[in-house]
Every structure is written in C-alpha cells, then in structure tokens.
Design a protein around this motif. Sequence first.
Motif, PDB file in Angstrom:
ATOM      1  N   ALA A 125       0.834  -1.205   0.000  1.00  0.00           N
ATOM      2  CA  ALA A 125       0.000   0.000   0.000  1.00  0.00           C
ATOM      3  C   ALA A 125       0.868   1.254   0.000  1.00  0.00           C
ATOM      4  CB  ALA A 125      -0.924  -0.004   1.215  1.00  0.00           C
ATOM      5  N   TRP A 126       1.948   1.247   0.763  1.00  0.00           N
ATOM      6  CA  TRP A 126       2.868   2.384   0.808  1.00  0.00           C
ATOM      7  C   TRP A 126       3.506   2.600  -0.560  1.00  0.00           C
ATOM      8  CZ3 TRP A 126       3.618   5.475   5.053  1.00  0.00           C
ATOM      9  CH2 TRP A 126       4.633   6.426   4.958  1.00  0.00           C
ATOM     10  N   LEU A 127       3.937   1.503  -1.186  1.00  0.00           N
ATOM     11  CA  LEU A 127       4.543   1.592  -2.513  1.00  0.00           C
ATOM     12  C   LEU A 127       3.567   2.197  -3.514  1.00  0.00           C
ATOM     13  CD1 LEU A 127       6.799   0.984  -4.570  1.00  0.00           C
ATOM     14  CD2 LEU A 127       5.812  -1.305  -4.789  1.00  0.00           C
ATOM     15  N   TYR A 128       2.320   1.735  -3.499  1.00  0.00           N
ATOM     16  CA  TYR A 128       1.315   2.292  -4.405  1.00  0.00           C
ATOM     17  C   TYR A 128       1.109   3.780  -4.147  1.00  0.00           C
ATOM     18  CZ  TYR A 128      -0.185  -2.281  -6.170  1.00  0.00           C
ATOM     19  OH  TYR A 128      -0.249  -3.498  -6.775  1.00  0.00           O
ATOM     20  N   GLY A 129       1.076   4.169  -2.874  1.00  0.00           N
ATOM     21  CA  GLY A 129       0.926   5.585  -2.544  1.00  0.00           C
ATOM     22  C   GLY A 129       2.077   6.417  -3.069  1.00  0.00           C
ATOM     23  N   GLU A 130       3.301   5.918  -2.902  1.00  0.00           N
ATOM     24  CA  GLU A 130       4.478   6.641  -3.385  1.00  0.00           C
ATOM     25  C   GLU A 130       4.510   6.683  -4.914  1.00  0.00           C
ATOM     26  OE1 GLU A 130       6.748   8.471  -1.522  1.00  0.00           O
ATOM     27  OE2 GLU A 130       5.203   8.069  -0.034  1.00  0.00           O
ATOM     28  N   LEU A 131       4.079   5.597  -5.576  1.00  0.00           N
ATOM     29  CA  LEU A 131       3.994   5.596  -7.032  1.00  0.00           C
ATOM     30  C   LEU A 131       3.000   6.648  -7.512  1.00  0.00           C
ATOM     31  CD1 LEU A 131       4.071   1.790  -7.896  1.00  0.00           C
ATOM     32  CD2 LEU A 131       5.810   3.482  -8.479  1.00  0.00           C
ATOM     33  N   CYS A 132       1.886   6.753  -6.779  1.00  0.00           N
ATOM     34  CA  CYS A 132       0.871   7.745  -7.115  1.00  0.00           C
ATOM     35  C   CYS A 132       1.439   9.162  -6.965  1.00  0.00           C
ATOM     36  CB  CYS A 132      -0.354   7.563  -6.231  1.00  0.00           C
ATOM     37  SG  CYS A 132      -1.690   8.726  -6.578  1.00  0.00           S
TER      38      CYS A 132
END
Length: 139
Positions: A125-132
Amino acid sequence: MPCGECTITLQEVAVQLGLPVDREPLTRSLRYNWKVICHDFLGVVPPEKKGQWLSLLWLAEQFQELPLDADIVTVQRYAPAYIMQLIGGFLFADKSNMLVHYMFLQFIFDFDQTGTYAWDAVTLAWLYGELCHARMHSL
C-alpha cells in the motif's frame, strides 16, 4: 496504472521480502502526542517536529552504537530506534529518504506483537501511494 503496464502484487512483495501475507492489519489512531510517545519508547524527544515524521538523521545521531555496558532499558530503546531506521530507509521510505512516520513506532515497541501484523500489505500500500505521488509530480 495506464492500460498495458504491469504492477507489483501482494504475492511478489511477500516472496521478495519474506513477509507473511495472512496477518493482522496495522490499524490504530494517528491522534497521539508523538513527542510523548517518542519519549516513552525511545527515551528522547526530537528537537523539532516535522508533522508526523521523524528525522532518520536525528535517529542515527541519537542511537549511533549500542554501548558495550548497556543496561536492559538502553537495549530496549536502541532496538526500536534501529528498526525505525530500517523501516524509514527501506520499507516505507518517503521521496526524500530522510523521514519515517511516527505511526510505525507504536507497532514495533512490543516485539511479541510486531510479528502478528501484515507488514507485506502495508508495504505494498505504501509503494502504491508513493507511485501515485511520483506520477502526480511528473505530470
């Protein structure tokens, strides 16, 4: 992600990091006095507060090397400080790679409980947030 691109899955995070998939979610309130929590868990208070973020540089300066004659309280403070540096530097890095969120401190203080959380799902979830965030800044 735009059509045709691939993404990282929960299974890939679990395999690459060796984290279990079927654990408890990391959920707690974020309405704490983080300076008090930092003092209670680490024994020191950061000089300045950057929102809900703790400086990795400050952590590294405060907890450089465990003294050879360290008592149990000192060891209990160094361990979470070291884990917070790992969390902020590797698993949950922000774009500056200089800060770690205070919220993780409450999940690593009780080592018996720490292993019961779904760290892989939070990492993804953190990775997806940072990608966003990265995608939004590139537009």
